[in-house]
Scaffold this active site. Structure first.
Site, short mmCIF file in Angstrom:
data_model
loop_
_atom_site.label_atom_id
_atom_site.label_comp_id
_atom_site.label_asym_id
_atom_site.label_seq_id
_atom_site.Cartn_x
_atom_site.Cartn_y
_atom_site.Cartn_z
N GLU A 24 -21.77 46.02 79.38
CA GLU A 24 -21.50 44.59 79.19
C GLU A 24 -20.21 44.39 78.38
O GLU A 24 -19.39 43.53 78.71
CB GLU A 24 -22.70 43.95 78.47
CG GLU A 24 -22.62 42.44 78.38
CD GLU A 24 -23.78 41.83 77.58
OE1 GLU A 24 -24.61 42.57 77.03
OE2 GLU A 24 -23.83 40.59 77.52
N CYS A 37 -29.95 43.15 69.26
CA CYS A 37 -31.24 43.87 69.17
C CYS A 37 -32.10 43.45 67.98
O CYS A 37 -33.21 43.94 67.82
CB CYS A 37 -31.04 45.37 69.19
SG CYS A 37 -29.71 45.88 68.16
N GLU A 76 -39.35 34.25 77.14
CA GLU A 76 -38.36 35.05 77.87
C GLU A 76 -38.79 36.51 77.97
O GLU A 76 -38.33 37.24 78.83
CB GLU A 76 -36.99 35.01 77.16
CG GLU A 76 -36.35 33.65 77.01
CD GLU A 76 -36.81 32.92 75.75
OE1 GLU A 76 -37.59 33.48 74.97
OE2 GLU A 76 -36.41 31.76 75.56
N CYS A 129 -32.65 48.19 59.93
CA CYS A 129 -34.11 48.21 60.11
C CYS A 129 -34.83 49.14 59.13
O CYS A 129 -36.03 48.96 58.88
CB CYS A 129 -34.47 48.66 61.52
SG CYS A 129 -33.77 47.59 62.77
FE1 SF4 Z 1 -33.67 42.81 62.40
FE2 SF4 Z 1 -34.78 43.54 60.10
FE3 SF4 Z 1 -36.26 43.50 62.34
FE4 SF4 Z 1 -34.35 45.37 62.04
S1 SF4 Z 1 -36.19 45.15 60.79
S2 SF4 Z 1 -34.73 44.15 63.88
S3 SF4 Z 1 -32.77 44.25 60.90
S4 SF4 Z 1 -35.32 41.73 61.33
#
Ligand code: SF4
Length: 408
Positions: free
Chosen positions: A122, A139, A206, A339
């Site tokens: 993309e 993501c 979605e 994350c």
């Molecule tokens: Fe987003 Fe935090 Fe979830 Fe990771 S853990 S996808 S940074 S909200």
């Protein structure tokens, strides 16, 4: 923390409470579900909706219940069993999930490799057409809800790729289900995530119920403990194939800068046909709120930036809005550090611990035989047997999504 202000103090003295404005429901507020308030709350008064009972119920039926685990979970789950922060427990985690009764133990890192293959294609397309640049990663569902609330006019900049666990769900409920002749009604997909926002994400219309349940790292630990499994004594086991195979690029998704690094490895090699001399992009690793760099692809300099924490994202969105943004590609993650510091991770989650989890993730990438998403043999096979090519009609239907404008 996140510049969202979904909750605040209301009333005075001993009547004080923490609540959304006018005591509205959190669901009706601008909350992005990142769960950072939950990690910060000093009295543990905020917690995730527990879905462990529903998962246990599904496991007691004759249904084909499969599970996928996000990259960040293997770098933090050990803390729930008194292992030092930064201990990678991939093999024990797989073994415990088998003991709990899941039919197949798969890896969200496979979904991350798929995300990168689509997202890099993309990016190359947008660069060629000079359209909707800068492109911003998609993501993180916390980030997506944030831009939907606060900057909906900039949504065209966001990649249309679904998040890795949702891409996994879409492939499980099409390719995997057909290949292994599993009855559509019998397949249940569970995601183990460091993230509370993913619980919201799977409810978006979605996403078409491609993932049935999301459990956080903490919920998985509770599940293991409730089954009286002696986690630290478990022997290491391997993920199942084919949806359990992944590259080092899929691993580093768990840390801020990892999605960008994984995408650059693939975008460079697929656009130029040349091998990257150096796979590590050290300028975008680490705990800083804001990181940047550049790379030359086919004689064009691509400027990229990585931000984590939504307050920092706001600054870069203002630059785009005012046409002062010099970047072509931007990664945004809602949680500070990515994350590995997600709202579903073990407590405490502080800077020192997050750094140790981050080190574990990069070490895991370094030790992997395959370190680029487009070289993952299971991904190559998936395109050959099922999807055709990145951005094909089928890939678009299953792996890409759209966004909505929300009010503030
Ligand atoms: Fe987003 Fe935090 Fe979830 Fe990771 S853990 S996808 S940074 S909200």
């Amino acid at each position: 923390m996140q510049n969202v202000n979904a909750i605040d103090f209301a009333y005075r003295s001993y009547h004080t409470k923490v609540t959304p404005a006018y005591e509205n429901k959190l669901d009706d507020s601008v909350c992005v579900n990142c769960g950072q308030c939950l990690l910060a709350c000093p009295v543990n008064a905020i917690y995730e909706k527990d879905d462990t009972k529903d998962v246990l119920k599904a496991l007691k039926t004759k249904k084909h219940v499969v599970v996928q685990t996000a990259p960040a979970v293997r770098a933090s789950l050990g803390e729930e069993f008194d292992l030092p922060a930064g201990t990678l427990v991939t093999g024990k985690m797989v073994s415990s999930l088998r003991k709990i009764g899941f039919k197949k133990i798969f890896d969200t890192q496979f979904g991350a490799d798929l995300t990168i293959t689509e997202e890099a294609a993309e990016l190359i397309e947008r660069l060629k057409e000079n359209k909707n640049l800068p492109m911003i990663t998609s993501c993180c569902p916390g980030w997506i809800k944030y831009i939907e609330h606060f900057y909906p006019e900039l949504l065209k900049h966001v990649s249309t790729c679904k998040s890795p666990h949702d891409m996994f769900g879409a492939i499980a409920k099409s390719y995997y289900q057909n290949k292994y002749k599993i009855n559509k009604k019998d397949l249940v997909v569970v995601s183990i995530m460091p993230c509370t926002a993913k619980k919201f994400e799977i409810q978006r219309k979605e996403m078409k119920k491609e993932v049935d349940y999301v459990l956080t790292t903490r919920e998985l630990a509770r599940l293991i403990k409730s089954k009286k499994i002696n986690f630290n004594k478990l022997k290491d086991e391997e993920f199942d194939t084919p949806l359990g195979l992944s590259s080092g690029a899929g691993t580093i998704f768990g840390a801020s800068g990892g999605v960008m690094e994984a995408a650059l490895r693939t975008a460079y090699e697929t656009a130029t046909g040349k091998k990257l001399e150096m796979l590590e992009f050290n300028q975008i690793r680490g705990m800083s709120d804001f990181k940047e760099g550049s790379i030359v692809i086919n004689n064009k300099t691509i400027n990229f930036a990585v931000v984590n924490g939504l307050g920092n994202a706001r600054e870069i969105l203002e630059q785009i809005k005012n046409k002062k943004c010099k970047y072509d590609f931007i990664e945004v993650m809602a949680c500070p550090g990515g994350c590995i510091a997600g709202g579903g991770q073990p407590k405490p989650t502080n800077k020192e611990i997050v750094q140790k989890r981050m080190n574990a993730i990069y070490l895991n990438d370094k030790n992997k035989k395959i370190r680029k998403s487009h070289e993952n043999p299971a991904i190559i096979q998936l395109y050959k047997e099922f999807l055709g090519r990145p951005l094909s009609k089928k890939a678009h239907k299953l792996l890409h999504t759209s966004y909505i404008k929300r009010g503030t």
